[in-house]
Enzyme design. Sequence first.
Site, mmCIF file in Angstrom:
data_model
loop_
_atom_site.group_PDB
_atom_site.id
_atom_site.type_symbol
_atom_site.label_atom_id
_atom_site.label_comp_id
_atom_site.label_asym_id
_atom_site.label_seq_id
_atom_site.Cartn_x
_atom_site.Cartn_y
_atom_site.Cartn_z
ATOM 1 N N LYS A 13 0.802 -1.247 -0.075
ATOM 2 C CA LYS A 13 -0.049 0.210 -0.028
ATOM 3 C C LYS A 13 0.834 1.218 -0.206
ATOM 4 O O LYS A 13 0.672 2.237 -0.964
ATOM 5 C CB LYS A 13 -0.926 0.092 1.214
ATOM 6 C CG LYS A 13 -1.869 -1.050 1.356
ATOM 7 C CD LYS A 13 -2.664 -0.811 2.502
ATOM 8 C CE LYS A 13 -2.197 -0.785 3.821
ATOM 9 N NZ LYS A 13 -1.494 -2.058 4.435
ATOM 10 N N ARG A 125 11.950 -7.516 4.572
ATOM 11 C CA ARG A 125 12.194 -5.888 4.354
ATOM 12 C C ARG A 125 13.108 -5.246 5.449
ATOM 13 O O ARG A 125 13.211 -5.724 6.570
ATOM 14 C CB ARG A 125 10.921 -5.188 4.148
ATOM 15 C CG ARG A 125 10.132 -4.894 5.346
ATOM 16 C CD ARG A 125 9.012 -4.339 5.098
ATOM 17 N NE ARG A 125 8.224 -3.999 6.039
ATOM 18 C CZ ARG A 125 7.015 -3.457 5.833
ATOM 19 N NH1 ARG A 125 6.233 -2.986 4.763
ATOM 20 N NH2 ARG A 125 6.201 -3.044 7.269
ATOM 21 N N ARG A 152 12.375 -3.129 11.595
ATOM 22 C CA ARG A 152 11.146 -2.717 12.203
ATOM 23 C C ARG A 152 10.824 -3.473 13.365
ATOM 24 O O ARG A 152 10.890 -4.714 13.188
ATOM 25 C CB ARG A 152 10.159 -2.438 11.253
ATOM 26 C CG ARG A 152 9.644 -1.030 10.824
ATOM 27 C CD ARG A 152 8.497 -0.918 9.824
ATOM 28 N NE ARG A 152 7.247 -1.333 10.152
ATOM 29 C CZ ARG A 152 6.088 -0.977 9.607
ATOM 30 N NH1 ARG A 152 6.103 -0.422 8.538
ATOM 31 N NH2 ARG A 152 4.861 -1.632 10.100
#
Length: 207
Positions: A13, A125, A152
């Site tokens: 997105k 990622r 993250r």
Amino acid sequence: MNLILLGPPGSGKGTQAGILSTRTGWNDLGTGDLLRRLVREGNEKALLAKSYMEKGELVPDTLMVELLFAESGDLGDGLILDGFPRTLNQADTLTQRMRARNLTLDAVLLIDVSDQEVERRLLQRSACSTCGKIFNQKLVVCPACGAQIETRTDDNAETIRKRLQVYHQQTDPLVTYYQQQGLLRRICGEGTIDEISRRIRQALGIA
Ligand code: AMP
């Protein structure tokens, strides 16, 4: 044109909203990016949101809506909402806010990606905690700003599974909600970034 990008975490997105925004000049409003930026800046309210984000849970609706509208000001025309709404409550709030400003929601694009593909993508990622950019491979140094890359905190196997579970429980109902309003368009989210971009433009009828 005002639109929503809907889809599980890792469906692309943010990437697609960025590409579309560059091409059209529409404003890309990504709530995940917004929250991470506010946390980096030490915003007091966003720090309340941080623990939910780290656990892979949704930030409570009232807090999310407050942070979004405090930061983005009032909604204007030419908007790409990426990651908002994620609950029926948020969707109702958005409908009311847009109606009050005579804004129309033109389309809701559902970027369809399997849970298996989501897990694969998120585990590989990297995200730069300094500039916020996300890369689809494991990196040590950020090519955009040169800072050291950290994974993250919510991109680990356990939290990814939780985020998917939360997505299916709380965000899936939005598919029916927008389908009933005739706004939903499904986009196959598997393939190259360019292929998906093209599918999105086709669905919106833009060049
Ligand atoms: P994302 O970068 O879009 O995957 O979002 C990261 C995290 O931010 C999510 O797992 C949630 O904790 C929080 N978040 C982002 N958007 C929303 C939203 N619309 N409602 C509640 N929490 C959100």
